[in-house]
Design a protein around this motif. Sequence first.
Motif, PDB file in Angstrom:
ATOM      1  N   HIS A   1       0.817  -1.212   0.000  1.00  0.00           N
ATOM      2  CA  HIS A   1       0.000   0.000   0.000  1.00  0.00           C
ATOM      3  C   HIS A   1       0.852   1.264   0.000  1.00  0.00           C
ATOM      4  CE1 HIS A   1       0.988  -0.586   4.256  1.00  0.00           C
ATOM      5  NE2 HIS A   1       0.845   0.713   4.378  1.00  0.00           N
ATOM      6  N   ARG A   2       2.139   1.143   0.347  1.00  0.00           N
ATOM      7  CA  ARG A   2       3.006   2.316   0.319  1.00  0.00           C
ATOM      8  C   ARG A   2       3.215   2.818  -1.110  1.00  0.00           C
ATOM      9  NH1 ARG A   2       5.211  -1.397   3.792  1.00  0.00           N
ATOM     10  NH2 ARG A   2       5.460  -0.759   5.982  1.00  0.00           N
ATOM     11  N   GLY A   3       3.247   1.889  -2.051  1.00  0.00           N
ATOM     12  CA  GLY A   3       3.589   2.241  -3.420  1.00  0.00           C
ATOM     13  C   GLY A   3       2.424   2.660  -4.289  1.00  0.00           C
ATOM     14  N   TRP A   4       1.217   2.188  -3.947  1.00  0.00           N
ATOM     15  CA  TRP A   4       0.063   2.488  -4.795  1.00  0.00           C
ATOM     16  C   TRP A   4      -1.223   2.204  -4.036  1.00  0.00           C
ATOM     17  CZ3 TRP A   4      -2.573  -1.724  -7.820  1.00  0.00           C
ATOM     18  CH2 TRP A   4      -2.208  -2.996  -7.368  1.00  0.00           C
ATOM     19  N   ASP A   5      -2.331   2.718  -4.551  1.00  0.00           N
ATOM     20  CA  ASP A   5      -3.644   2.438  -3.975  1.00  0.00           C
ATOM     21  C   ASP A   5      -4.157   1.135  -4.576  1.00  0.00           C
ATOM     22  OD1 ASP A   5      -3.490   4.754  -2.546  1.00  0.00           O
ATOM     23  OD2 ASP A   5      -5.434   5.520  -3.171  1.00  0.00           O
ATOM     24  N   ILE A   6      -3.917   0.045  -3.861  1.00  0.00           N
ATOM     25  CA  ILE A   6      -4.224  -1.298  -4.355  1.00  0.00           C
ATOM     26  C   ILE A   6      -5.699  -1.409  -4.728  1.00  0.00           C
ATOM     27  CG2 ILE A   6      -4.323  -3.733  -3.691  1.00  0.00           C
ATOM     28  CD1 ILE A   6      -1.912  -3.077  -1.778  1.00  0.00           C
TER      29      ILE A   6
END
Length: 202
Positions: A4-9
Motif C-alpha cells: 500500500h506504500r507504493g500504490w492504492d491497491i
Amino acid sequence: LNSHRGWDIGAEMVARQMSNLLRAPLVIQHYSRLVIDCNRPPFTPQSIPCKSDHAHIPGNIEACHSEKTDRVKAIFEPMDAAIKQLFETPRRAAFSIHSFTPEMDGKPRPWHAGFLTRASLDTAESLRASIAKRHGELKLAINAPYTIDSETDWFIPHYAEALGLAHCLIEIRNDQITHPEGAKLWAELLAEAINELMETLP
C-alpha cells in the motif's frame, strides 16, 4: 512498491469499471506515489515522501531540489493538465477513488469504505446511505480513515471545492478489491450510488 506504500491497491480496477458504468471521463496516474504523489500539492513533504508507513524511501531522501522539480514537470504537471482540461467542460460532480490498508500503526481499520469531504457533506451522506440500504452489514464512514486538508490534498481542494461541485473522495479498504470480483462489486455499488445522487442534482 507492491504494498500500500507504493500504490492504492485495487483503486484502478474499481475506477475503470465505474467510468464505464457511468460513461464518465477518468484520469489515472500510472506512476507510483513513491515517485511523486499527484494528489498532494507539489513541493510539500507529502508530495515526494521520505518515509511511508514507517519505511524509509532512500531515493526520495537523497533527491535534490532539481530532481524533485523534474518529477513535478514530468509527472505531476501532465496529470494536472489533463484534469484541468476535463473541467473546461461544465461538470456537476467530481469523484476521486482511493484505497486504504486494513491496518495502520498496529491498529485495525474496521471500515469497509470511507467518504471524505469537508464542503460537500450531502454528497458523502448520499453515497453512504445508498450503499448502506443495499448492504447494511458494511461499515461505512464519513471522513474516515482520513480527512480532507488543503495542505495535504490536491484534487478535492484545488478542483472540486474551487469549482463548487458536488464531490467526494472515496476510500475503499484494499483487502476487498485485490481481486476482480471485489472490484466489480464496489464499482457497481458506487456507480449505482452516484447515479442516484445525480438524479437529485440540478
